[in-house]
Write an enzyme that holds these catalytic residues in place. Structure first.
Site, PDB file in Angstrom:
ATOM      1  N   LYS A  49       0.823  -1.008  -0.105  1.00 36.38           N
ATOM      2  CA  LYS A  49      -0.032   0.099   0.030  1.00 36.38           C
ATOM      3  C   LYS A  49       0.812   1.271  -0.069  1.00 36.38           C
ATOM      4  O   LYS A  49       0.657   2.047  -0.755  1.00 36.38           O
ATOM      5  CB  LYS A  49      -0.758  -0.074   1.377  1.00 36.38           C
ATOM      6  CG  LYS A  49      -1.582  -1.107   1.340  1.00 36.38           C
ATOM      7  CD  LYS A  49      -2.900  -0.965   2.459  1.00 36.38           C
ATOM      8  CE  LYS A  49      -2.307  -0.974   3.909  1.00 36.38           C
ATOM      9  NZ  LYS A  49      -1.971  -2.263   4.190  1.00 36.38           N
ATOM     10  N   ARG A 108      -9.397   0.594   8.953  1.00 39.73           N
ATOM     11  CA  ARG A 108      -8.956  -0.687   9.130  1.00 39.73           C
ATOM     12  C   ARG A 108     -10.188  -1.510  10.194  1.00 39.73           C
ATOM     13  O   ARG A 108      -9.970  -2.541  10.439  1.00 39.73           O
ATOM     14  CB  ARG A 108      -7.783  -0.524   9.892  1.00 39.73           C
ATOM     15  CG  ARG A 108      -6.660  -1.122   9.236  1.00 39.73           C
ATOM     16  CD  ARG A 108      -5.462  -0.822  10.330  1.00 39.73           C
ATOM     17  NE  ARG A 108      -4.142  -1.542  10.176  1.00 39.73           N
ATOM     18  CZ  ARG A 108      -3.124  -0.783   9.293  1.00 39.73           C
ATOM     19  NH1 ARG A 108      -3.246   0.261   8.847  1.00 39.73           N
ATOM     20  NH2 ARG A 108      -2.138  -1.742   9.072  1.00 39.73           N
ATOM     21  N   ARG A 116      11.751  -6.031   4.849  1.00 37.79           N
ATOM     22  CA  ARG A 116      11.692  -4.519   5.084  1.00 37.79           C
ATOM     23  C   ARG A 116      12.346  -4.193   6.471  1.00 37.79           C
ATOM     24  O   ARG A 116      12.845  -3.358   6.744  1.00 37.79           O
ATOM     25  CB  ARG A 116      10.249  -4.218   5.040  1.00 37.79           C
ATOM     26  CG  ARG A 116       9.723  -2.761   5.229  1.00 37.79           C
ATOM     27  CD  ARG A 116       8.519  -2.242   4.953  1.00 37.79           C
ATOM     28  NE  ARG A 116       7.515  -2.492   6.141  1.00 37.79           N
ATOM     29  CZ  ARG A 116       6.238  -2.249   5.620  1.00 37.79           C
ATOM     30  NH1 ARG A 116       5.759  -2.163   4.667  1.00 37.79           N
ATOM     31  NH2 ARG A 116       5.267  -2.565   6.863  1.00 37.79           N
ATOM     32  N   ARG A 133      11.770  -0.302  11.597  1.00 38.91           N
ATOM     33  CA  ARG A 133      10.344  -0.420  12.209  1.00 38.91           C
ATOM     34  C   ARG A 133      10.256  -1.590  13.190  1.00 38.91           C
ATOM     35  O   ARG A 133      10.397  -3.056  12.608  1.00 38.91           O
ATOM     36  CB  ARG A 133       9.257  -0.624  11.115  1.00 38.91           C
ATOM     37  CG  ARG A 133       8.662   0.712  10.346  1.00 38.91           C
ATOM     38  CD  ARG A 133       7.542   0.482   9.564  1.00 38.91           C
ATOM     39  NE  ARG A 133       6.543  -0.341  10.117  1.00 38.91           N
ATOM     40  CZ  ARG A 133       5.421  -0.391   9.347  1.00 38.91           C
ATOM     41  NH1 ARG A 133       5.189   0.243   8.256  1.00 38.91           N
ATOM     42  NH2 ARG A 133       4.421  -1.216   9.744  1.00 38.91           N
ATOM     43  N   ARG A 146      -0.289  -8.942  13.343  1.00 36.91           N
ATOM     44  CA  ARG A 146      -0.753  -8.083  12.526  1.00 36.91           C
ATOM     45  C   ARG A 146      -1.543  -8.473  11.545  1.00 36.91           C
ATOM     46  O   ARG A 146      -2.814  -8.018  11.148  1.00 36.91           O
ATOM     47  CB  ARG A 146       0.426  -7.178  11.913  1.00 36.91           C
ATOM     48  CG  ARG A 146       1.067  -6.139  12.812  1.00 36.91           C
ATOM     49  CD  ARG A 146       2.436  -5.820  12.597  1.00 36.91           C
ATOM     50  NE  ARG A 146       2.269  -5.067  10.965  1.00 36.91           N
ATOM     51  CZ  ARG A 146       3.512  -4.884  10.521  1.00 36.91           C
ATOM     52  NH1 ARG A 146       4.756  -5.416  10.959  1.00 36.91           N
ATOM     53  NH2 ARG A 146       3.605  -4.234   9.336  1.00 36.91           N
TER      54      ARG A 146
HETATM   55  P1  ADP Z   1       0.970  -1.981   7.822  1.00 32.04           P
HETATM   56  O1  ADP Z   1      -0.290  -1.936   6.962  1.00 32.04           O
HETATM   57  O2  ADP Z   1       2.360  -2.308   6.888  1.00 32.04           O
HETATM   58  O3  ADP Z   1       1.053  -3.148   8.842  1.00 32.04           O
HETATM   59  P2  ADP Z   1       0.835   0.741   8.743  1.00 32.04           P
HETATM   60  O4  ADP Z   1       1.998   1.612   8.564  1.00 32.04           O
HETATM   61  O5  ADP Z   1      -0.316   0.911   7.854  1.00 32.04           O
HETATM   62  O6  ADP Z   1       1.526  -0.721   8.363  1.00 32.04           O
HETATM   63  O7  ADP Z   1       0.427   0.628  10.280  1.00 32.04           O
HETATM   64  C1  ADP Z   1       1.281   0.195  11.324  1.00 32.04           C
HETATM   65  C2  ADP Z   1       0.614  -0.044  12.699  1.00 32.04           C
HETATM   66  O8  ADP Z   1      -0.094   1.242  13.002  1.00 32.04           O
HETATM   67  C3  ADP Z   1      -0.651  -0.916  12.731  1.00 32.04           C
HETATM   68  O9  ADP Z   1      -0.156  -2.496  12.856  1.00 32.04           O
HETATM   69  C4  ADP Z   1      -1.423  -0.674  13.796  1.00 32.04           C
HETATM   70  O10 ADP Z   1      -1.006  -0.604  15.002  1.00 32.04           O
HETATM   71  C5  ADP Z   1      -1.187   1.033  13.576  1.00 32.04           C
HETATM   72  N1  ADP Z   1      -2.412   1.655  12.528  1.00 32.04           N
HETATM   73  C6  ADP Z   1      -2.180   2.115  11.526  1.00 32.04           C
HETATM   74  N2  ADP Z   1      -3.367   2.432  10.926  1.00 32.04           N
HETATM   75  C7  ADP Z   1      -4.329   2.197  11.825  1.00 32.04           C
HETATM   76  C8  ADP Z   1      -5.694   2.382  11.928  1.00 32.04           C
HETATM   77  N3  ADP Z   1      -6.537   2.858  10.741  1.00 32.04           N
HETATM   78  N4  ADP Z   1      -6.373   1.831  13.206  1.00 32.04           N
HETATM   79  C9  ADP Z   1      -5.683   1.386  14.147  1.00 32.04           C
HETATM   80  N5  ADP Z   1      -4.533   1.031  13.911  1.00 32.04           N
HETATM   81  C10 ADP Z   1      -3.778   1.545  12.892  1.00 32.04           C
END
Ligand code: ADP
Length: 195
Positions: free
Chosen positions: A14, A89, A128, A134, A146
């Site tokens: 994404k 999400r 990554r 991260r 996750r």
């Molecule tokens: P990825 O999709 O690669 O896991 P993101 O960078 O989108 O990573 O998100 C990293 C973390 O941030 C998630 O695992 C979650 O803990 C938190 N997070 C991000 N967006 C949301 C959301 N919309 N609602 C709840 N938690 C979120």
């Protein structure tokens, strides 16, 4: 306005595709993951609370991310479209987003969902993790958590947009350019009816 949700599990690409899409279609990129990481970097109270959950692979509370998105929508009144990356999400977030956009007399134009197999996801995230710094990418069990959170809480979001005939599946395996082309094709077949 032209508003896209880029949807998919962690590691589905994404972030990479968002960067390219916002450049090409001049959209405002709203990534909740990036915003939360910048709160952590700045050591704000919100960031410190979010970090505890993110490091374990759990989602942060709906109110927190909905509040962030709400203020960013208000802060960008001139944007001619938004690209939502990592948001919504949960079903509650999807409902809140519909309401926020309705207040702005707009709506989601399309949800593009990247499809990637689970083993490929884990492989990409661990790779990554070697360079991203991260903490949530460095540990196999956090990555699995996750993906579990995704299956439990995030997949219902796709059903929300399927009901409105707005969800489109795109193959997320292949080269970055191949996937980008497939996304652009879907956008362009809709752009006329939307703009
Ligand atoms: P990825 O999709 O690669 O896991 P993101 O960078 O989108 O990573 O998100 C990293 C973390 O941030 C998630 O695992 C979650 O803990 C938190 N997070 C991000 N967006 C949301 C959301 N919309 N609602 C709840 N938690 C979120």
């Amino acid at each position: 306005m032209f508003n896209i949700i880029l949807f998919g599990p962690p590691g589905s690409g994404k972030g990479t595709q968002s960067e390219k899409l916002v450049m090409k279609y001049r959209l405002k990129h709203l990534s909740t993951g990036d915003i939360l990481r910048s709160e952590i970097y700045e050591q704000t109270a919100l960031g410190m609370e979010a970090k505890k959950l993110m490091d374990k692979g759990f989602l942060v509370p709906d109110e927190v991310v909905i509040g962030m998105i709400s203020s960013l929508l208000d802060a960008n009144p001139k944007a001619h479209g938004f690209l939502f990356d990592g948001f919504p999400r949960t079903s509650a977030q999807a409902e809140a987003l519909d309401k926020l956009l309705q207040l702005k007399k707009t709506s989601i134009s399309v949800m593009l969902a990247l499809k990637v197999g689970e083993e490929e996801l884990v492989k990409r995230l661990l790779k990554r993790g070697q360079t991203s710094g991260r903490p949530d990418d460095n540990n196999d069990s956090v990555i699995r958590e996750r993906i579990l959170e995704y299956h439990k809480k995030t997949t219902p979001v796709a059903d929300h947009y399927k009901k409105e005939n707005k969800a489109i599946m795109v193959n997320g395996e292949g080269s970055v350019d191949e996937i980008f082309k497939a996304l652009c094709k879907e956008i362009e077949s809709r752009i006329n009816e939307i703009l």
